[in-house]
Motif scaffolding. Structure first.
Motif, PDB file in Angstrom:
ATOM      1  N   ALA A 161       0.769  -0.943  -0.001  1.00  0.00           N
ATOM      2  CA  ALA A 161      -0.150   0.022   0.015  1.00  0.00           C
ATOM      3  C   ALA A 161       0.781   1.265   0.147  1.00  0.00           C
ATOM      4  O   ALA A 161       1.920   1.222   0.495  1.00  0.00           O
ATOM      5  CB  ALA A 161      -0.790   0.027   1.187  1.00  0.00           C
ATOM      6  N   ALA A 162       0.231   2.476  -0.461  1.00  0.00           N
ATOM      7  CA  ALA A 162       0.831   3.626  -0.267  1.00  0.00           C
ATOM      8  C   ALA A 162       0.146   4.273   0.726  1.00  0.00           C
ATOM      9  O   ALA A 162      -1.118   4.176   1.123  1.00  0.00           O
ATOM     10  CB  ALA A 162       0.395   4.364  -1.666  1.00  0.00           C
ATOM     11  N   LEU A 205       5.493   2.726  -1.558  1.00  0.00           N
ATOM     12  CA  LEU A 205       4.546   1.754  -0.977  1.00  0.00           C
ATOM     13  C   LEU A 205       5.396   0.595  -0.080  1.00  0.00           C
ATOM     14  O   LEU A 205       6.649   0.377  -0.563  1.00  0.00           O
ATOM     15  CB  LEU A 205       3.952   0.877  -2.289  1.00  0.00           C
ATOM     16  CG  LEU A 205       2.962   1.532  -3.151  1.00  0.00           C
ATOM     17  CD1 LEU A 205       3.419   2.811  -3.777  1.00  0.00           C
ATOM     18  CD2 LEU A 205       2.259   0.427  -3.938  1.00  0.00           C
ATOM     19  N   THR A 206       4.633   0.309   0.841  1.00  0.00           N
ATOM     20  CA  THR A 206       5.317  -0.667   1.955  1.00  0.00           C
ATOM     21  C   THR A 206       4.306  -1.937   2.234  1.00  0.00           C
ATOM     22  O   THR A 206       2.915  -1.690   1.763  1.00  0.00           O
ATOM     23  CB  THR A 206       5.484  -0.015   3.000  1.00  0.00           C
ATOM     24  OG1 THR A 206       4.321   0.679   3.441  1.00  0.00           O
ATOM     25  CG2 THR A 206       6.729   0.812   3.060  1.00  0.00           C
ATOM     26  N   PRO A 207       4.856  -2.930   2.579  1.00  0.00           N
ATOM     27  CA  PRO A 207       3.819  -4.185   2.847  1.00  0.00           C
ATOM     28  C   PRO A 207       2.971  -3.786   3.995  1.00  0.00           C
ATOM     29  O   PRO A 207       3.289  -3.111   4.864  1.00  0.00           O
ATOM     30  CB  PRO A 207       4.836  -5.284   3.336  1.00  0.00           C
ATOM     31  CG  PRO A 207       6.238  -4.677   2.990  1.00  0.00           C
ATOM     32  CD  PRO A 207       6.351  -3.355   3.027  1.00  0.00           C
ATOM     33  N   THR A 208       1.760  -4.584   3.867  1.00  0.00           N
ATOM     34  CA  THR A 208       0.710  -4.279   4.712  1.00  0.00           C
ATOM     35  C   THR A 208      -0.301  -5.324   4.752  1.00  0.00           C
ATOM     36  O   THR A 208       0.133  -6.487   4.025  1.00  0.00           O
ATOM     37  CB  THR A 208      -0.048  -2.914   4.461  1.00  0.00           C
ATOM     38  OG1 THR A 208      -0.857  -2.671   5.633  1.00  0.00           O
ATOM     39  CG2 THR A 208      -0.787  -2.946   3.195  1.00  0.00           C
ATOM     40  N   THR A 209      -1.305  -5.206   5.328  1.00  0.00           N
ATOM     41  CA  THR A 209      -2.505  -6.311   5.284  1.00  0.00           C
ATOM     42  C   THR A 209      -3.913  -5.577   4.751  1.00  0.00           C
ATOM     43  O   THR A 209      -4.008  -4.311   5.256  1.00  0.00           O
ATOM     44  CB  THR A 209      -2.855  -7.129   6.364  1.00  0.00           C
ATOM     45  OG1 THR A 209      -3.146  -6.434   7.610  1.00  0.00           O
ATOM     46  CG2 THR A 209      -1.537  -8.082   6.741  1.00  0.00           C
ATOM     47  N   ASP A 244      -1.960   3.775 -11.722  1.00  0.00           N
ATOM     48  CA  ASP A 244      -1.603   3.348 -10.434  1.00  0.00           C
ATOM     49  C   ASP A 244      -0.847   4.452  -9.853  1.00  0.00           C
ATOM     50  O   ASP A 244      -0.760   4.840  -8.938  1.00  0.00           O
ATOM     51  CB  ASP A 244      -0.953   2.031 -10.216  1.00  0.00           C
ATOM     52  CG  ASP A 244      -1.981   0.707 -10.469  1.00  0.00           C
ATOM     53  OD1 ASP A 244      -3.117   0.987 -10.492  1.00  0.00           O
ATOM     54  OD2 ASP A 244      -1.519  -0.514 -10.853  1.00  0.00           O
ATOM     55  N   ILE A 245       0.374   4.756 -10.632  1.00  0.00           N
ATOM     56  CA  ILE A 245       1.170   5.943 -10.383  1.00  0.00           C
ATOM     57  C   ILE A 245       0.314   7.230 -10.323  1.00  0.00           C
ATOM     58  O   ILE A 245       0.619   8.027  -9.125  1.00  0.00           O
ATOM     59  CB  ILE A 245       2.455   6.192 -11.236  1.00  0.00           C
ATOM     60  CG1 ILE A 245       3.269   4.792 -11.501  1.00  0.00           C
ATOM     61  CG2 ILE A 245       3.270   7.054 -10.776  1.00  0.00           C
ATOM     62  CD1 ILE A 245       4.297   4.631 -12.461  1.00  0.00           C
ATOM     63  N   HIS A 246      -0.421   7.367 -11.216  1.00  0.00           N
ATOM     64  CA  HIS A 246      -1.139   8.648 -11.020  1.00  0.00           C
ATOM     65  C   HIS A 246      -2.109   8.807  -9.874  1.00  0.00           C
ATOM     66  O   HIS A 246      -2.148   9.728  -9.155  1.00  0.00           O
ATOM     67  CB  HIS A 246      -2.125   8.889 -12.436  1.00  0.00           C
ATOM     68  CG  HIS A 246      -1.444   9.083 -13.503  1.00  0.00           C
ATOM     69  ND1 HIS A 246      -0.424  10.295 -13.745  1.00  0.00           N
ATOM     70  CD2 HIS A 246      -1.756   8.477 -14.703  1.00  0.00           C
ATOM     71  CE1 HIS A 246      -0.125  10.039 -15.159  1.00  0.00           C
ATOM     72  NE2 HIS A 246      -1.039   9.182 -15.710  1.00  0.00           N
ATOM     73  N   ASN A 247      -2.693   7.744  -9.546  1.00  0.00           N
ATOM     74  CA  ASN A 247      -3.429   7.533  -8.234  1.00  0.00           C
ATOM     75  C   ASN A 247      -2.891   8.031  -6.820  1.00  0.00           C
ATOM     76  O   ASN A 247      -2.990   8.592  -6.076  1.00  0.00           O
ATOM     77  CB  ASN A 247      -4.105   6.164  -8.356  1.00  0.00           C
ATOM     78  CG  ASN A 247      -5.428   6.295  -8.975  1.00  0.00           C
ATOM     79  OD1 ASN A 247      -6.406   7.420  -8.984  1.00  0.00           O
ATOM     80  ND2 ASN A 247      -5.897   5.464  -9.947  1.00  0.00           N
ATOM     81  N   VAL A 248      -1.624   6.795  -6.921  1.00  0.00           N
ATOM     82  CA  VAL A 248      -0.906   6.733  -5.642  1.00  0.00           C
ATOM     83  C   VAL A 248      -0.363   7.997  -5.319  1.00  0.00           C
ATOM     84  O   VAL A 248      -0.215   8.490  -4.264  1.00  0.00           O
ATOM     85  CB  VAL A 248       0.211   5.834  -5.825  1.00  0.00           C
ATOM     86  CG1 VAL A 248       1.238   5.902  -4.928  1.00  0.00           C
ATOM     87  CG2 VAL A 248      -0.140   4.272  -5.537  1.00  0.00           C
ATOM     88  N   SER A 256      -7.455   8.838  -1.169  1.00  0.00           N
ATOM     89  CA  SER A 256      -7.616   8.248   0.198  1.00  0.00           C
ATOM     90  C   SER A 256      -6.510   7.322   0.381  1.00  0.00           C
ATOM     91  O   SER A 256      -6.228   6.247  -0.276  1.00  0.00           O
ATOM     92  CB  SER A 256      -8.987   7.568   0.283  1.00  0.00           C
ATOM     93  OG  SER A 256      -9.027   6.597   1.056  1.00  0.00           O
ATOM     94  N   TYR A 257      -5.748   7.335   1.588  1.00  0.00           N
ATOM     95  CA  TYR A 257      -4.699   6.592   2.083  1.00  0.00           C
ATOM     96  C   TYR A 257      -5.243   5.690   3.245  1.00  0.00           C
ATOM     97  O   TYR A 257      -5.933   6.569   4.057  1.00  0.00           O
ATOM     98  CB  TYR A 257      -3.518   7.175   2.096  1.00  0.00           C
ATOM     99  CG  TYR A 257      -3.001   7.968   1.087  1.00  0.00           C
ATOM    100  CD1 TYR A 257      -2.170   7.217  -0.283  1.00  0.00           C
ATOM    101  CD2 TYR A 257      -3.403   9.325   0.744  1.00  0.00           C
ATOM    102  CE1 TYR A 257      -1.845   7.832  -1.165  1.00  0.00           C
ATOM    103  CE2 TYR A 257      -2.988  10.061  -0.468  1.00  0.00           C
ATOM    104  CZ  TYR A 257      -2.277   9.247  -1.252  1.00  0.00           C
ATOM    105  OH  TYR A 257      -2.014   9.716  -2.590  1.00  0.00           O
ATOM    106  N   PRO A 258      -4.484   4.547   3.593  1.00  0.00           N
ATOM    107  CA  PRO A 258      -3.664   3.847   2.694  1.00  0.00           C
ATOM    108  C   PRO A 258      -4.376   3.506   1.600  1.00  0.00           C
ATOM    109  O   PRO A 258      -5.606   3.059   1.638  1.00  0.00           O
ATOM    110  CB  PRO A 258      -3.215   2.696   3.468  1.00  0.00           C
ATOM    111  CG  PRO A 258      -4.416   2.484   4.825  1.00  0.00           C
ATOM    112  CD  PRO A 258      -5.198   3.879   4.733  1.00  0.00           C
TER     113      PRO A 258
END
Ligand code: NAP
Ligand code: ZN
Ligand code: ZN
Length: 347
Positions: free
Chosen positions: A8-9, A16-20, A44-48, A56-58
């Motif tokens: 996730a970003a 981006l980093t690992p998450t659940t 994905d890049i435009h959105n992130v 909205s994050y993550p």
């Protein structure tokens, strides 16, 4: 509820980093899919990076999903455990507005539910395919052709339909000259699909360094847009120009390549506004059009077409740990021609 690994970003500026993420219980019309591969789309890049507006994050991106059905709800008839399936950019829509009834759920007037970054029926924000599993309403689950490997099929779910739809709509076929601008994820599939439809295809790329590939994928000619002579030589040459470039381009240069009445269709979605010379558009009867992915029915049609013609994406498979590097390489146009994440590396 299923808790599954994801990437996730957490903001517009961090890697981006690992998450659940949590996937809902399988309802009567739901399908639980084990994701095997997911493509990295420039969107994905435009959105992130919040380039299209605040996100909205993550955020778990990913809308080029290919996998295998694990479980289906009691009312699901279209697929069964073990089936090879795909999910694209949408996971739901209102189904009752005019575009939805026409099968153009991408233009849903009541706001469709995107695969990531949309508010779902239960109020949670949808999370995408950079993950090992996803639960999706069965009407938005596509059947993948048996002739294609899952990794090469994944990018068809966005890049494939985004190019197939305008090529069909604007009549790419025998006797038609089609130019594809930008030989990236969308562009290379546009070349393959336009060629399979019977059109004569030309690639317009920033340089000639991918020329061998372009010709192998089905183009008859290949020119560099960095060379001003290209625009003189090809003036008035095309029935259809498909612009897939993720950055700002000079639209008037590309309109100049059209025959009278020709069409420039823009699928590239840079965040900046682009301008064009309306007087010139009028004088040549040119059409400037946009196009957003494609509806679910047309996406299935595209998958069946690609299956019949042996069209899959040319992929570079990457482990999850290389997602951020893949983003940077895409931004440098260093991709041949789609990065696809092997989701077994997420665990
Ligand atoms: P991509 O793989 O990065 O390909 C984009 C290509 O554009 C590059 O490979 C490069 O081709 C060319 N390019 C990049 N920067 C350029 C620049 N500054 N000037 C000229 N050419 C440049 O991206 P993609 O995944 O195909 O997506 C392309 C665009 O389509 C993105 O904006 C994405 O958001 C959008 N998109 C739209 C839809 C839709 O429904 N309309 C769906 C998916 C994606 P060369 O190296 O050959 O020049
Ligand atoms: Zn996409
Ligand atoms: Zn609708």
């Amino acid at each position: 509820m299923l808790t599954v690994p994801a990437y996730a970003a957490t903001s517009a500026t961090e890697p981006l980093t690992p998450t659940t993420v949590e996937r809902r219980d399988v309802g009567p019309h739901d399908v639980l899919i084990e994701i095997k591969y997911v493509g990295i789309c420039h969107s994905d890049i435009h959105n992130v990076r919040s380039e299209w507006g605040p996100a909205s994050y993550p955020m778990v991106p990913g809308h080029e999903i290919a996998g295998v059905v694990v479980e289906v709800g009691s009312e699901v008839t279209g697929c069964a455990p073990g089936d090879r399936v795909g999910v694209g950019c949408m996971v739901n829509s209102c189904r009752v507005c005019e575009p939805c009834l026409r099968g153009e759920e991408q233009y849903c007037l009541n706001g469709n539910t995107l695969t990531y970054g949309s508010v779902d029926e239960d109020g949670t924000v949808t999370q995408g395919g950079y993950s090992t599993h996803v639960v999706v309403n069965d009407d938005f689950v596509l059947r993948l052709p048996g002739t294609l490997a899952l990794d090469e099929a994944a990018p068809l779910l966005c890049a494939g339909i985004t190019t197939y739809s305008p090529l069909r709509r604007w009549g790419a076929g025998p006797g038609k000259k089609v130019a594809v601008v930008g030989l990236g994820g969308l562009g290379h599939l546009a070349v393959k699909i336009a060629h399979a439809l019977g059109a004569e295809v030309t690639v317009l790329s920033q340089s000639l360094k991918k020329m061998d590939d372009g010709l192998r994928l089905g183009a008859r000619e290949y020119f560099a847009t960095s060379d001003p002579a290209t625009f003189e030589r090809l003036a008035g040459a095309f029935d259809l120009v498909v612009n897939t470039v993720s950055a700002r381009v000079d639209l008037d240069s590309y309109l100049g390549l059209l025959k009278p009445g020709g069409v420039l269709v823009n699928v590239g979605a840079p965040p900046e506004a682009l301008s064009l010379n309306v007087f010139s558009l009028i004088m040549h009867g040119h059409i400037f059009a946009g196009s957003l992915i494609g509806g679910i029915r047309e996406t299935q049609e595209m998958l069946d077409f690609c299956g019949a013609h042996g069209i899959g994406a040319e992929v570079e498979i990457v482990p999850a740990a290389k997602i951020n590097e893949a983003f940077e390489r895409m931004l440098a146009s260093d991709v041949r021609y789609r990065f696809v994440i092997d989701t077994s590396t997420l665990t």
